[in-house]
Design a protein around this motif. Structure first.
Motif, PDB file in Angstrom:
ATOM      1  N   GLN A  98      47.378  45.252  30.903  1.00  0.00           N
ATOM      2  CA  GLN A  98      46.396  46.310  30.590  1.00  0.00           C
ATOM      3  C   GLN A  98      44.956  46.068  31.131  1.00  0.00           C
ATOM      4  O   GLN A  98      44.377  47.243  31.501  1.00  0.00           O
ATOM      5  CB  GLN A  98      46.144  46.053  29.090  1.00  0.00           C
ATOM      6  CG  GLN A  98      47.169  46.665  28.091  1.00  0.00           C
ATOM      7  CD  GLN A  98      46.956  45.926  26.488  1.00  0.00           C
ATOM      8  OE1 GLN A  98      46.990  44.934  26.198  1.00  0.00           O
ATOM      9  NE2 GLN A  98      46.467  47.161  25.914  1.00  0.00           N
ATOM     10  N   ILE A  99      44.682  44.881  31.393  1.00  0.00           N
ATOM     11  CA  ILE A  99      43.377  44.766  31.894  1.00  0.00           C
ATOM     12  C   ILE A  99      43.236  45.074  33.582  1.00  0.00           C
ATOM     13  O   ILE A  99      42.472  45.837  33.984  1.00  0.00           O
ATOM     14  CB  ILE A  99      42.921  43.259  31.895  1.00  0.00           C
ATOM     15  CG1 ILE A  99      42.821  42.798  30.398  1.00  0.00           C
ATOM     16  CG2 ILE A  99      41.755  42.714  32.724  1.00  0.00           C
ATOM     17  CD1 ILE A  99      42.629  41.153  30.120  1.00  0.00           C
ATOM     18  N   ARG A 112      40.007  39.341  39.826  1.00  0.00           N
ATOM     19  CA  ARG A 112      39.850  38.964  41.281  1.00  0.00           C
ATOM     20  C   ARG A 112      40.084  37.366  41.664  1.00  0.00           C
ATOM     21  O   ARG A 112      40.898  37.124  42.897  1.00  0.00           O
ATOM     22  CB  ARG A 112      38.330  39.147  41.656  1.00  0.00           C
ATOM     23  CG  ARG A 112      37.986  40.530  41.871  1.00  0.00           C
ATOM     24  CD  ARG A 112      36.348  40.791  42.053  1.00  0.00           C
ATOM     25  NE  ARG A 112      35.595  39.699  41.326  1.00  0.00           N
ATOM     26  CZ  ARG A 112      35.037  38.435  42.148  1.00  0.00           C
ATOM     27  NH1 ARG A 112      35.241  38.523  43.338  1.00  0.00           N
ATOM     28  NH2 ARG A 112      34.131  37.664  41.506  1.00  0.00           N
ATOM     29  N   LEU A 113      40.153  36.456  40.815  1.00  0.00           N
ATOM     30  CA  LEU A 113      40.273  35.201  41.204  1.00  0.00           C
ATOM     31  C   LEU A 113      41.447  34.709  40.014  1.00  0.00           C
ATOM     32  O   LEU A 113      41.116  33.874  39.123  1.00  0.00           O
ATOM     33  CB  LEU A 113      39.016  34.130  41.065  1.00  0.00           C
ATOM     34  CG  LEU A 113      37.993  34.631  41.880  1.00  0.00           C
ATOM     35  CD1 LEU A 113      36.561  34.089  41.456  1.00  0.00           C
ATOM     36  CD2 LEU A 113      38.441  34.214  43.305  1.00  0.00           C
ATOM     37  N   PRO A 114      42.572  34.927  40.184  1.00  0.00           N
ATOM     38  CA  PRO A 114      43.454  34.709  39.109  1.00  0.00           C
ATOM     39  C   PRO A 114      43.943  33.236  38.583  1.00  0.00           C
ATOM     40  O   PRO A 114      44.327  32.956  37.425  1.00  0.00           O
ATOM     41  CB  PRO A 114      44.864  35.587  39.270  1.00  0.00           C
ATOM     42  CG  PRO A 114      44.727  35.540  40.843  1.00  0.00           C
ATOM     43  CD  PRO A 114      43.166  35.556  41.309  1.00  0.00           C
ATOM     44  N   LEU A 116      41.409  30.730  38.518  1.00  0.00           N
ATOM     45  CA  LEU A 116      40.180  30.088  37.903  1.00  0.00           C
ATOM     46  C   LEU A 116      40.547  30.009  36.375  1.00  0.00           C
ATOM     47  O   LEU A 116      40.899  31.110  35.735  1.00  0.00           O
ATOM     48  CB  LEU A 116      38.997  31.160  38.183  1.00  0.00           C
ATOM     49  CG  LEU A 116      37.797  30.436  37.752  1.00  0.00           C
ATOM     50  CD1 LEU A 116      37.499  29.249  38.496  1.00  0.00           C
ATOM     51  CD2 LEU A 116      36.849  31.578  38.063  1.00  0.00           C
ATOM     52  N   SER A 117      40.293  28.971  35.935  1.00  0.00           N
ATOM     53  CA  SER A 117      40.809  28.762  34.505  1.00  0.00           C
ATOM     54  C   SER A 117      39.763  28.811  33.479  1.00  0.00           C
ATOM     55  O   SER A 117      39.945  28.925  32.286  1.00  0.00           O
ATOM     56  CB  SER A 117      41.450  27.298  34.543  1.00  0.00           C
ATOM     57  OG  SER A 117      40.538  26.437  34.747  1.00  0.00           O
ATOM     58  N   VAL A 118      38.650  28.588  33.973  1.00  0.00           N
ATOM     59  CA  VAL A 118      37.444  28.853  32.887  1.00  0.00           C
ATOM     60  C   VAL A 118      36.401  30.129  33.517  1.00  0.00           C
ATOM     61  O   VAL A 118      35.949  29.572  34.937  1.00  0.00           O
ATOM     62  CB  VAL A 118      36.532  27.495  32.788  1.00  0.00           C
ATOM     63  CG1 VAL A 118      35.409  27.813  32.033  1.00  0.00           C
ATOM     64  CG2 VAL A 118      37.497  26.582  32.065  1.00  0.00           C
ATOM     65  N   MET A 119      35.881  30.942  33.183  1.00  0.00           N
ATOM     66  CA  MET A 119      35.139  32.296  33.745  1.00  0.00           C
ATOM     67  C   MET A 119      34.297  32.788  32.703  1.00  0.00           C
ATOM     68  O   MET A 119      34.764  32.658  31.640  1.00  0.00           O
ATOM     69  CB  MET A 119      36.253  33.278  34.501  1.00  0.00           C
ATOM     70  CG  MET A 119      37.040  33.970  33.369  1.00  0.00           C
ATOM     71  SD  MET A 119      38.128  34.762  34.312  1.00  0.00           S
ATOM     72  CE  MET A 119      39.168  33.603  34.989  1.00  0.00           C
ATOM     73  N   PRO A 120      33.337  33.240  33.357  1.00  0.00           N
ATOM     74  CA  PRO A 120      32.284  34.099  32.424  1.00  0.00           C
ATOM     75  C   PRO A 120      33.088  35.369  32.051  1.00  0.00           C
ATOM     76  O   PRO A 120      33.737  36.030  32.665  1.00  0.00           O
ATOM     77  CB  PRO A 120      30.836  34.283  33.148  1.00  0.00           C
ATOM     78  CG  PRO A 120      31.447  34.047  34.591  1.00  0.00           C
ATOM     79  CD  PRO A 120      32.578  33.154  34.614  1.00  0.00           C
ATOM     80  N   VAL A 121      32.597  36.057  31.018  1.00  0.00           N
ATOM     81  CA  VAL A 121      32.878  37.386  30.471  1.00  0.00           C
ATOM     82  C   VAL A 121      31.599  38.156  30.291  1.00  0.00           C
ATOM     83  O   VAL A 121      30.812  37.628  29.427  1.00  0.00           O
ATOM     84  CB  VAL A 121      33.720  37.273  29.284  1.00  0.00           C
ATOM     85  CG1 VAL A 121      33.982  38.841  28.833  1.00  0.00           C
ATOM     86  CG2 VAL A 121      35.104  36.503  29.479  1.00  0.00           C
ATOM     87  N   ARG A 122      31.426  39.371  30.865  1.00  0.00           N
ATOM     88  CA  ARG A 122      30.567  40.108  30.688  1.00  0.00           C
ATOM     89  C   ARG A 122      30.467  40.890  29.101  1.00  0.00           C
ATOM     90  O   ARG A 122      31.657  41.134  28.860  1.00  0.00           O
ATOM     91  CB  ARG A 122      30.294  41.341  31.785  1.00  0.00           C
ATOM     92  CG  ARG A 122      30.261  40.741  33.227  1.00  0.00           C
ATOM     93  CD  ARG A 122      30.344  42.287  34.162  1.00  0.00           C
ATOM     94  NE  ARG A 122      30.236  41.925  35.338  1.00  0.00           N
ATOM     95  CZ  ARG A 122      30.178  42.529  36.378  1.00  0.00           C
ATOM     96  NH1 ARG A 122      30.601  43.987  36.112  1.00  0.00           N
ATOM     97  NH2 ARG A 122      30.144  42.233  37.649  1.00  0.00           N
ATOM     98  N   PRO A 123      29.370  41.015  28.588  1.00  0.00           N
ATOM     99  CA  PRO A 123      29.375  41.643  27.388  1.00  0.00           C
ATOM    100  C   PRO A 123      30.273  42.957  27.381  1.00  0.00           C
ATOM    101  O   PRO A 123      30.854  43.063  26.422  1.00  0.00           O
ATOM    102  CB  PRO A 123      27.888  41.734  27.021  1.00  0.00           C
ATOM    103  CG  PRO A 123      27.268  40.585  27.624  1.00  0.00           C
ATOM    104  CD  PRO A 123      28.006  40.557  29.124  1.00  0.00           C
ATOM    105  N   GLU A 124      29.987  43.615  28.217  1.00  0.00           N
ATOM    106  CA  GLU A 124      30.759  45.122  28.396  1.00  0.00           C
ATOM    107  C   GLU A 124      32.275  44.830  28.260  1.00  0.00           C
ATOM    108  O   GLU A 124      33.346  45.547  28.012  1.00  0.00           O
ATOM    109  CB  GLU A 124      30.526  45.801  29.293  1.00  0.00           C
ATOM    110  CG  GLU A 124      30.592  45.471  30.722  1.00  0.00           C
ATOM    111  CD  GLU A 124      29.416  44.897  31.346  1.00  0.00           C
ATOM    112  OE1 GLU A 124      29.194  44.742  32.650  1.00  0.00           O
ATOM    113  OE2 GLU A 124      28.407  44.217  30.574  1.00  0.00           O
ATOM    114  N   TYR A 125      32.558  43.769  29.017  1.00  0.00           N
ATOM    115  CA  TYR A 125      34.147  43.210  29.146  1.00  0.00           C
ATOM    116  C   TYR A 125      34.587  42.756  27.715  1.00  0.00           C
ATOM    117  O   TYR A 125      35.940  43.059  27.210  1.00  0.00           O
ATOM    118  CB  TYR A 125      34.498  42.255  29.940  1.00  0.00           C
ATOM    119  CG  TYR A 125      34.372  42.622  31.552  1.00  0.00           C
ATOM    120  CD1 TYR A 125      34.082  43.778  32.024  1.00  0.00           C
ATOM    121  CD2 TYR A 125      34.145  41.457  32.678  1.00  0.00           C
ATOM    122  CE1 TYR A 125      33.823  44.194  33.340  1.00  0.00           C
ATOM    123  CE2 TYR A 125      34.074  41.591  33.640  1.00  0.00           C
ATOM    124  CZ  TYR A 125      33.785  43.022  34.074  1.00  0.00           C
ATOM    125  OH  TYR A 125      33.557  43.267  35.550  1.00  0.00           O
TER     126      TYR A 125
END
Length: 141
Positions: A98-99, A112-114, A116-125
């Motif tokens: 879905q994403i 983009r970097l599948p 990576l196990s810890v990543m930031p999330v934008r508020p809109e995401y």
């Protein structure tokens, strides 16, 4: 407050385990970029829990409840952990498929970097994931 996504193998430790334990040390991260993200985490930050493996879906939310600290089970003080508590399952898991099909997520590290196990999330995401999960109304960030 910042927003994050962390990945876990549900067969090893899944969202149900976090719910059962109530509080858990988020450990096992060895990728330096992911560790740098853990270094930026602070109490009160919100987290999406993503199940890897066969599921490949965001399944729930959690909250950071400690500042980062050296992993007491590792022999390297650069390996950091945080303590987290569950905050609730998503009404419906949001799959990686879905994403990837939604162009608004095109720049997210999850796409983009599948690895990576810890990543930031934008508020809109964050809000879009909640909407895709069937949340009745956006949850405040």
């Amino acid at each position: 407050m910042q927003l994050w996504l962390v990945k876990t193998e549900p067969e090893e430790f899944g969202y149900a385990d976090l719910e059962r334990n109530g509080r858990e040390r988020w450990n096992g991260v060895r990728n330096w970029r992911a560790i740098q993200n853990i270094r930026r985490m602070q109490p009160g930050d919100r987290i999406f829990i993503y199940h890897t493996g066969k599921e490949k879906a965001i399944v729930g939310t959690a909250q950071v409840v400690s500042a980062p600290y050296p992993d007491p089970e590792a022999n390297d003080p650069r390996l950091l952990v945080v303590d987290v508590e569950p905050r609730g399952r998503l009404a419906r898991p949001v799959t990686l498929r879905q994403i990837k099909q939604d162009p608004c997520f095109g720049q997210w590290e999850l796409v983009r970097l599948p690895r990576l196990s810890v990543m930031p999330v934008r508020p809109e995401y964050w809000q879009q994931i909640l909407a895709l999960s069937g949340a009745a109304a956006p949850v405040a960030t």
